[in-house]
Design a protein around this motif. Structure first.
Motif, mmCIF file in Angstrom:
data_model
loop_
_atom_site.group_PDB
_atom_site.id
_atom_site.type_symbol
_atom_site.label_atom_id
_atom_site.label_comp_id
_atom_site.label_asym_id
_atom_site.label_seq_id
_atom_site.Cartn_x
_atom_site.Cartn_y
_atom_site.Cartn_z
ATOM 1 N N ARG A 53 3.399 -1.350 -7.361
ATOM 2 C CA ARG A 53 3.651 -0.221 -8.252
ATOM 3 C C ARG A 53 2.351 0.321 -8.842
ATOM 4 N NH1 ARG A 53 8.630 -3.649 -10.135
ATOM 5 N NH2 ARG A 53 10.368 -2.442 -9.279
ATOM 6 N N ARG A 54 1.401 -0.568 -9.081
ATOM 7 C CA ARG A 54 0.126 -0.141 -9.663
ATOM 8 C C ARG A 54 -0.770 0.535 -8.618
ATOM 9 N NH1 ARG A 54 -3.432 -1.791 -13.899
ATOM 10 N NH2 ARG A 54 -1.596 -2.271 -15.160
ATOM 11 N N THR A 55 -0.750 0.045 -7.371
ATOM 12 C CA THR A 55 -1.676 0.550 -6.354
ATOM 13 C C THR A 55 -1.047 1.521 -5.377
ATOM 14 O OG1 THR A 55 -1.217 -1.262 -4.796
ATOM 15 C CG2 THR A 55 -2.954 -1.625 -6.454
ATOM 16 N N ALA A 56 0.298 1.504 -5.264
ATOM 17 C CA ALA A 56 1.017 2.328 -4.281
ATOM 18 C C ALA A 56 0.581 1.990 -2.861
ATOM 19 C CB ALA A 56 0.837 3.820 -4.559
ATOM 20 N N SER A 57 0.202 0.748 -2.629
ATOM 21 C CA SER A 57 -0.219 0.309 -1.304
ATOM 22 C C SER A 57 0.256 -1.115 -1.076
ATOM 23 C CB SER A 57 -1.746 0.369 -1.176
ATOM 24 O OG SER A 57 -2.187 -0.327 -0.019
ATOM 25 N N TRP A 58 1.028 -1.321 -0.002
ATOM 26 C CA TRP A 58 1.505 -2.670 0.318
ATOM 27 C C TRP A 58 0.334 -3.591 0.642
ATOM 28 C CZ3 TRP A 58 6.297 -3.561 -1.025
ATOM 29 C CH2 TRP A 58 7.250 -2.541 -0.956
ATOM 30 N N ALA A 59 -0.624 -3.088 1.416
ATOM 31 C CA ALA A 59 -1.764 -3.911 1.806
ATOM 32 C C ALA A 59 -2.593 -4.307 0.586
ATOM 33 C CB ALA A 59 -2.636 -3.165 2.810
ATOM 34 N N ALA A 60 -2.827 -3.360 -0.301
ATOM 35 C CA ALA A 60 -3.584 -3.660 -1.514
ATOM 36 C C ALA A 60 -2.838 -4.664 -2.385
ATOM 37 C CB ALA A 60 -3.854 -2.378 -2.295
ATOM 38 N N ALA A 61 -1.507 -4.555 -2.416
ATOM 39 C CA ALA A 61 -0.707 -5.489 -3.217
ATOM 40 C C ALA A 61 -0.880 -6.920 -2.722
ATOM 41 C CB ALA A 61 0.761 -5.084 -3.174
ATOM 42 N N GLU A 62 -0.907 -7.094 -1.411
ATOM 43 C CA GLU A 62 -1.138 -8.432 -0.843
ATOM 44 C C GLU A 62 -2.487 -8.971 -1.297
ATOM 45 O OE1 GLU A 62 0.824 -10.319 0.774
ATOM 46 O OE2 GLU A 62 2.345 -9.096 1.764
ATOM 47 N N ASP A 63 -3.501 -8.124 -1.249
ATOM 48 C CA ASP A 63 -4.846 -8.543 -1.658
ATOM 49 C C ASP A 63 -4.880 -8.918 -3.138
ATOM 50 O OD1 ASP A 63 -5.738 -8.095 0.911
ATOM 51 O OD2 ASP A 63 -6.573 -6.107 0.464
ATOM 52 N N VAL A 64 -4.159 -8.151 -3.951
ATOM 53 C CA VAL A 64 -4.147 -8.412 -5.389
ATOM 54 C C VAL A 64 -3.482 -9.756 -5.693
ATOM 55 C CG1 VAL A 64 -3.141 -7.670 -7.594
ATOM 56 C CG2 VAL A 64 -4.297 -6.013 -6.113
ATOM 57 N N VAL A 65 -2.413 -10.076 -4.970
ATOM 58 C CA VAL A 65 -1.759 -11.378 -5.162
ATOM 59 C C VAL A 65 -2.762 -12.506 -4.936
ATOM 60 C CG1 VAL A 65 -0.031 -12.984 -4.260
ATOM 61 C CG2 VAL A 65 0.565 -10.584 -4.588
ATOM 62 N N GLN A 66 -3.470 -12.435 -3.811
ATOM 63 C CA GLN A 66 -4.445 -13.479 -3.503
ATOM 64 C C GLN A 66 -5.562 -13.520 -4.542
ATOM 65 O OE1 GLN A 66 -3.846 -15.698 -1.136
ATOM 66 N NE2 GLN A 66 -1.955 -14.575 -0.723
ATOM 67 N N ALA A 67 -6.034 -12.349 -4.944
ATOM 68 C CA ALA A 67 -7.124 -12.296 -5.913
ATOM 69 C C ALA A 67 -6.692 -12.835 -7.272
ATOM 70 C CB ALA A 67 -7.619 -10.854 -6.058
ATOM 71 N N THR A 68 -5.456 -12.557 -7.658
ATOM 72 C CA THR A 68 -4.961 -13.007 -8.958
ATOM 73 C C THR A 68 -4.902 -14.526 -9.032
ATOM 74 O OG1 THR A 68 -3.656 -10.990 -9.270
ATOM 75 C CG2 THR A 68 -3.006 -12.932 -10.560
ATOM 76 N N GLU A 146 3.476 9.234 -6.044
ATOM 77 C CA GLU A 146 3.953 10.280 -6.950
ATOM 78 C C GLU A 146 4.204 9.708 -8.341
ATOM 79 O OE1 GLU A 146 7.408 12.018 -5.249
ATOM 80 O OE2 GLU A 146 6.364 12.880 -3.526
ATOM 81 N N VAL A 147 4.826 8.523 -8.378
ATOM 82 C CA VAL A 147 5.076 7.875 -9.661
ATOM 83 C C VAL A 147 3.752 7.528 -10.336
ATOM 84 C CG1 VAL A 147 6.054 5.834 -10.779
ATOM 85 C CG2 VAL A 147 7.305 6.960 -8.927
ATOM 86 N N LEU A 197 7.153 11.130 -20.813
ATOM 87 C CA LEU A 197 7.443 11.329 -19.396
ATOM 88 C C LEU A 197 8.707 12.145 -19.141
ATOM 89 C CD1 LEU A 197 6.502 7.763 -18.143
ATOM 90 C CD2 LEU A 197 5.344 9.884 -17.537
ATOM 91 N N THR A 198 9.258 12.743 -20.170
ATOM 92 C CA THR A 198 10.486 13.508 -19.977
ATOM 93 C C THR A 198 10.293 14.685 -19.033
ATOM 94 O OG1 THR A 198 9.958 14.748 -21.996
ATOM 95 C CG2 THR A 198 11.507 12.910 -22.186
ATOM 96 N N ASP A 199 9.064 15.196 -18.923
ATOM 97 C CA ASP A 199 8.823 16.356 -18.071
ATOM 98 C C ASP A 199 8.663 15.994 -16.600
ATOM 99 O OD1 ASP A 199 6.461 15.036 -18.589
ATOM 100 O OD2 ASP A 199 5.232 16.835 -18.396
ATOM 101 N N VAL A 200 8.609 14.678 -16.279
ATOM 102 C CA VAL A 200 8.490 14.273 -14.868
ATOM 103 C C VAL A 200 9.649 13.371 -14.481
ATOM 104 C CG1 VAL A 200 5.989 14.516 -14.716
ATOM 105 C CG2 VAL A 200 6.964 12.367 -15.541
ATOM 106 N N ILE A 201 10.715 13.416 -15.256
ATOM 107 C CA ILE A 201 11.843 12.515 -15.035
ATOM 108 C C ILE A 201 12.575 12.812 -13.723
ATOM 109 C CG2 ILE A 201 13.669 13.843 -16.148
ATOM 110 C CD1 ILE A 201 12.944 10.105 -16.682
ATOM 111 N N GLU A 202 12.281 13.957 -13.085
ATOM 112 C CA GLU A 202 12.974 14.286 -11.845
ATOM 113 C C GLU A 202 12.544 13.387 -10.683
ATOM 114 O OE1 GLU A 202 9.256 16.804 -11.993
ATOM 115 O OE2 GLU A 202 10.871 16.253 -13.363
ATOM 116 N N ILE A 203 11.444 12.681 -10.810
ATOM 117 C CA ILE A 203 11.049 11.733 -9.774
ATOM 118 C C ILE A 203 12.007 10.559 -9.811
ATOM 119 C CG2 ILE A 203 9.210 10.211 -8.948
ATOM 120 C CD1 ILE A 203 7.198 12.054 -10.238
#
Length: 211
Positions: A53-68, A146-147, A197-203
């Motif tokens: 959710r923070r990176t919007a990238s599955w590959a980056a998320a895997e790297d972050v798990v290992q780094a954490t 987008e989020v 965030l009420t103005d972007v709630i359509e996402i």
């Protein structure tokens, strides 16, 4: 089907005879690698989902798990693991994951400056068996991008509250403890984030997260 609704598992349920996170964290402080392994088993999915959710990238998320978890173990080996005050280590690990996400973003920017943007046509390299799942993953990343852009409109402290409480299902108390603020402050940040965030709630993905 989009994998946006198929994130890895949710909160862990304790079973009789299994040490709680506080006991494991205490053992981790003594550089017990078995404690680290168990904490990883319990919380790697939460860290993975948070990182995506923070990176919007599955590959980056895997790297972050290992780094954490590497960072956690580095602290354990150096004797700098802080006392765990909450009943679960989840929120503390997610705050650390947020730091690793920032590190990953800085590293990516340095790489782009050094090598420039490389655009590769991966379509021909994707087999028919994997084309569907690959398309779903790309769609997930597009939606989360987008989020991510929408969340940039609000202060970082409000984003943290959303990520910990609404997306990662930490309690107000857990989030407050991990962030080093009062529970009232966390509640206030959540309230302000919703209003901002009420103005972007359509996402759709964002709308689901804010309800």
């Amino acid at each position: 089907m989009s994998t946006m609704t198929a994130f890895r598992g949710g909160p862990v349920t304790e079973r009789g005879g299994v040490p709680d996170d506080r006991a494991l964290w205490s053992r981790l402080a003594g550089a017990d690698d078995a404690a680290l392994t168990e904490l990883y088993r319990r919380h790697c999915d939460a860290v993975y989902n948070f990182a995506f959710r923070r990176t919007a990238s599955w590959a980056a998320a895997e790297d972050v798990v290992q780094a954490t978890f590497t960072a956690v173990w580095r602290r354990a080996r150096s004797g700098t693991v802080d006392q765990l005050r909450a009943e679960t280590a989840r929120a503390v690990l997610l705050v650390m994951a947020g730091q690793e996400c920032a590190n990953a973003a800085r590293a990516a920017r340095r790489l782009r400056l050094l090598h420039g943007r490389i655009e590769a046509d991966a379509g021909s390299a994707v087999s028919a068996d994997h084309a569907g799942s690959t398309a779903a993953r790309v769609d997930d990343e597009r939606q989360m991008s987008e989020v991510h852009l929408a969340l940039k409109r609000i202060p970082a402290v409000q984003r943290e509250a959303i990520e910990l409480v609404l997306w990662s299902h930490c309690s107000i108390a857990e989030a407050a403890g991990a962030l080093g603020v009062s529970e009232g402050t966390v509640k206030s940040r959540l309230h302000r984030a919703r209003r901002s965030l009420t103005d972007v709630i359509e996402i759709d993905a964002l709308k689901e997260a804010l309800t």
